[in-house]
Write a protein that holds these residues in place. Sequence first.
Motif, PDB file in Angstrom:
ATOM      1  N   ARG A   1      58.090  12.689  47.755  1.00 60.00           N
ATOM      2  CA  ARG A   1      59.412  12.073  47.618  1.00 60.00           C
ATOM      3  C   ARG A   1      59.647  11.652  46.170  1.00 60.00           C
ATOM      4  O   ARG A   1      58.826  10.918  45.595  1.00 60.00           O
ATOM      5  CB  ARG A   1      59.467  10.858  48.542  1.00 60.00           C
ATOM      6  CG  ARG A   1      60.744  10.082  48.518  1.00 60.00           C
ATOM      7  CD  ARG A   1      60.724   9.021  49.618  1.00 60.00           C
ATOM      8  NE  ARG A   1      61.465   7.833  49.238  1.00 60.00           N
ATOM      9  CZ  ARG A   1      62.790   7.750  49.288  1.00 60.00           C
ATOM     10  NH1 ARG A   1      63.497   8.762  49.723  1.00 60.00           N
ATOM     11  NH2 ARG A   1      63.403   6.653  48.902  1.00 60.00           N
TER      12      ARG A   1
ATOM     13  N   GLY B   1      61.866  19.783  54.530  1.00 57.50           N
ATOM     14  CA  GLY B   1      62.211  18.586  53.792  1.00 57.50           C
ATOM     15  C   GLY B   1      63.598  18.676  53.173  1.00 57.50           C
ATOM     16  O   GLY B   1      64.448  19.422  53.650  1.00 57.50           O
ATOM     17  N   TRP B   2      63.791  17.919  52.119  1.00 56.43           N
ATOM     18  CA  TRP B   2      65.108  17.768  51.505  1.00 56.43           C
ATOM     19  C   TRP B   2      64.991  17.719  50.000  1.00 56.43           C
ATOM     20  O   TRP B   2      64.052  17.140  49.467  1.00 56.43           O
ATOM     21  CB  TRP B   2      65.719  16.439  51.936  1.00 56.43           C
ATOM     22  CG  TRP B   2      66.043  16.362  53.374  1.00 56.43           C
ATOM     23  CD1 TRP B   2      65.143  16.258  54.394  1.00 56.43           C
ATOM     24  CD2 TRP B   2      67.322  16.369  53.959  1.00 56.43           C
ATOM     25  NE1 TRP B   2      65.810  16.201  55.577  1.00 56.43           N
ATOM     26  CE2 TRP B   2      67.141  16.259  55.347  1.00 56.43           C
ATOM     27  CE3 TRP B   2      68.615  16.453  53.441  1.00 56.43           C
ATOM     28  CZ2 TRP B   2      68.200  16.243  56.214  1.00 56.43           C
ATOM     29  CZ3 TRP B   2      69.661  16.419  54.310  1.00 56.43           C
ATOM     30  CH2 TRP B   2      69.459  16.330  55.693  1.00 56.43           C
TER      31      TRP B   2
ATOM     32  N   SER C   1      62.814  13.876  50.107  1.00 58.66           N
ATOM     33  CA  SER C   1      61.761  13.519  51.062  1.00 58.66           C
ATOM     34  C   SER C   1      60.580  14.424  50.720  1.00 58.66           C
ATOM     35  O   SER C   1      60.721  15.320  49.903  1.00 58.66           O
ATOM     36  CB  SER C   1      62.251  13.802  52.478  1.00 58.66           C
ATOM     37  OG  SER C   1      62.297  15.200  52.690  1.00 58.66           O
TER      38      SER C   1
ATOM     39  N   PRO D   1      65.765  12.348  55.846  1.00 61.37           N
ATOM     40  CA  PRO D   1      65.578  11.688  54.557  1.00 61.37           C
ATOM     41  C   PRO D   1      65.882  10.219  54.755  1.00 61.37           C
ATOM     42  O   PRO D   1      66.416   9.826  55.774  1.00 61.37           O
ATOM     43  CB  PRO D   1      66.634  12.338  53.674  1.00 61.37           C
ATOM     44  CG  PRO D   1      67.701  12.727  54.615  1.00 61.37           C
ATOM     45  CD  PRO D   1      67.021  13.070  55.899  1.00 61.37           C
ATOM     46  N   TYR D   2      65.562   9.418  53.777  1.00 61.03           N
ATOM     47  CA  TYR D   2      65.658   7.991  53.973  1.00 61.03           C
ATOM     48  C   TYR D   2      67.040   7.526  54.417  1.00 61.03           C
ATOM     49  O   TYR D   2      67.186   6.843  55.405  1.00 61.03           O
ATOM     50  CB  TYR D   2      65.229   7.234  52.711  1.00 61.03           C
ATOM     51  CG  TYR D   2      64.960   5.793  52.997  1.00 61.03           C
ATOM     52  CD1 TYR D   2      63.838   5.425  53.722  1.00 61.03           C
ATOM     53  CD2 TYR D   2      65.846   4.795  52.599  1.00 61.03           C
ATOM     54  CE1 TYR D   2      63.593   4.100  54.028  1.00 61.03           C
ATOM     55  CE2 TYR D   2      65.608   3.461  52.892  1.00 61.03           C
ATOM     56  CZ  TYR D   2      64.480   3.125  53.605  1.00 61.03           C
ATOM     57  OH  TYR D   2      64.230   1.818  53.911  1.00 61.03           O
TER      58      TYR D   2
ATOM     59  N   GLU E   1      63.354   7.164  61.055  1.00 57.97           N
ATOM     60  CA  GLU E   1      63.258   8.219  60.042  1.00 57.97           C
ATOM     61  C   GLU E   1      62.991   9.592  60.616  1.00 57.97           C
ATOM     62  O   GLU E   1      62.605  10.507  59.914  1.00 57.97           O
ATOM     63  CB  GLU E   1      62.146   7.888  59.037  1.00 57.97           C
ATOM     64  CG  GLU E   1      62.326   6.564  58.363  1.00 57.97           C
ATOM     65  CD  GLU E   1      61.225   6.320  57.344  1.00 57.97           C
ATOM     66  OE1 GLU E   1      60.684   7.309  56.820  1.00 57.97           O
ATOM     67  OE2 GLU E   1      60.910   5.154  57.072  1.00 57.97           O
ATOM     68  N   SER E   2      63.128   9.708  61.920  1.00 53.95           N
ATOM     69  CA  SER E   2      62.904  11.027  62.492  1.00 53.95           C
ATOM     70  C   SER E   2      63.707  11.167  63.785  1.00 53.95           C
ATOM     71  O   SER E   2      64.211  10.191  64.334  1.00 53.95           O
ATOM     72  CB  SER E   2      61.422  11.243  62.776  1.00 53.95           C
ATOM     73  OG  SER E   2      61.025  10.412  63.843  1.00 53.95           O
TER      74      SER E   2
END
Lengths: 226, 226
Positions: free
Chosen positions: A39, A59-60, A103, A176-177, A210-211
């Motif tokens: 991240r 991810g991102w 992320s 992502p956050y 977060e998921s």
Amino acid sequence: MGLSDPDWDIVMRAPLFKAMGATITRAMIGDRGPKTYGRGERVFDEGDPADGFFCLIEGWAKLYRLREDGEEVVVAIFSAGETFAEVAMFLGGRFPAGCEAVSPARILKIDAAKLRRAVMDQPQLAFDMLAAASMRLRQLVDEIEHLKARSAPQRIADFFVRQAAATSGPARIALPYEKALIASRLGMKPESFSRALGKLAGLGVAVERESVSIADVARLAAFAVG
Amino acid sequence: MGLSDPDWDIVMRAPLFKAMGATITRAMIGDRGPKTYGRGERVFDEGDPADGFFCLIEGWAKLYRLREDGEEVVVAIFSAGETFAEVAMFLGGRFPAGCEAVSPARILKIDAAKLRRAVMDQPQLAFDMLAAASMRLRQLVDEIEHLKARSAPQRIADFFVRQAAATSGPARIALPYEKALIASRLGMKPESFSRALGKLAGLGVAVERESVSIADVARLAAFAVG
DNA sequence: GGGCTCGCTTGACCTTGGTCAAGGACGGCG
DNA sequence: CGCCGTCCTTGACCAAGGTCAAGCGAGCCC
């Protein structure tokens, strides 16, 4: 160390690789694997030579520019199955923006030189890629014009399905956050995003901080297209 | 007999020609002019070899498929400034659908052979075109995600402006027989189309049965982007 | 000309999602 | 431990456009 099979699935969703076909894609990528980023880690910086393009596998990542006053402006957000930085690469210049992982992410880099060589060897490839680009253009124009066709919950469902590595059965995907980031990515306000998530609960979608866990990806996919 | 200047304006609005640049476009089109079609006349049939692509300069055309039971399904509707059938051409196969003029129309055909030769001679051209296509893609994604905020009247205004040959001053444009066709083209229902037209009356847009007259194209264009 | 169809318009109502504003929940920090 | 800022959720309200249904006007065929 090449890509795993689910990773190949994701890579081949990108229009560019679809255009080239699995054989040429495999030949070009060879047994290079994706690089893992933490991240906040840089993928490339503004001004770096654009000697390749990228395919995000998990991810991102965000593309951003630094304004003169130091303020960061997010230009785009990428997630699994998307390729980016092709423009800079095709133009053969330098990256006009920086990129960093939002992320933890796994990102595959494809050398410009390899693509260039493939096209020169086999100019038909250029036509295939142009065909893919044209198709995608038309599709996007449609999307703009009948945006109404898919509701907010459907767009979210579609998005989750694309994120998931599997195409059926249960899955869990990381967010992502900030959820506001996803909302803007899907062209809606955070409030609408939040409400729409509630409506997806009935389809086996459970959201944690977060998921997201999905009971059955296939069922969600069916809802997304309906 | 080449194209007139207003016709060139319309041709150069197509992303594909923008990608190639005016010089190469002119060289490729040469002094071939558009062909004139009457209402209902065929442009090509399903199964014809895809030996070129088209640019619609004036009027309307529809792309359709015949189902096994003989019923016609309209796949797409094109109007001034749009290119079509590039995908089939880039792929080098046969047309997967037929095309016919819905209203009197002028349509320019560009030979696949000429484009192919240009690309083979100068593979960099393929990269330029890909770069342009990618840029346009990115731009469209932006449009979808941020700028989806264009109301029905604005979309119609934008559409009329694109139709008009002039970019300022008064203009008159022809509509195909059914307005429902335009409505579907713009992704809205005939009722909404009708109502939205009423709102455009205040901007100098007068609608007759089969045509629209615009008092000042520039004013309408300003409204469309606002 | 009288009825007919078909396309267009208009009206009343509903659904969707944006906007504004007020709470929670969680983590960081003194 | 309590204060605070940030992110997320929730509620009330509104505007845009879709839906359903009725009315209108032009062409058409007898």
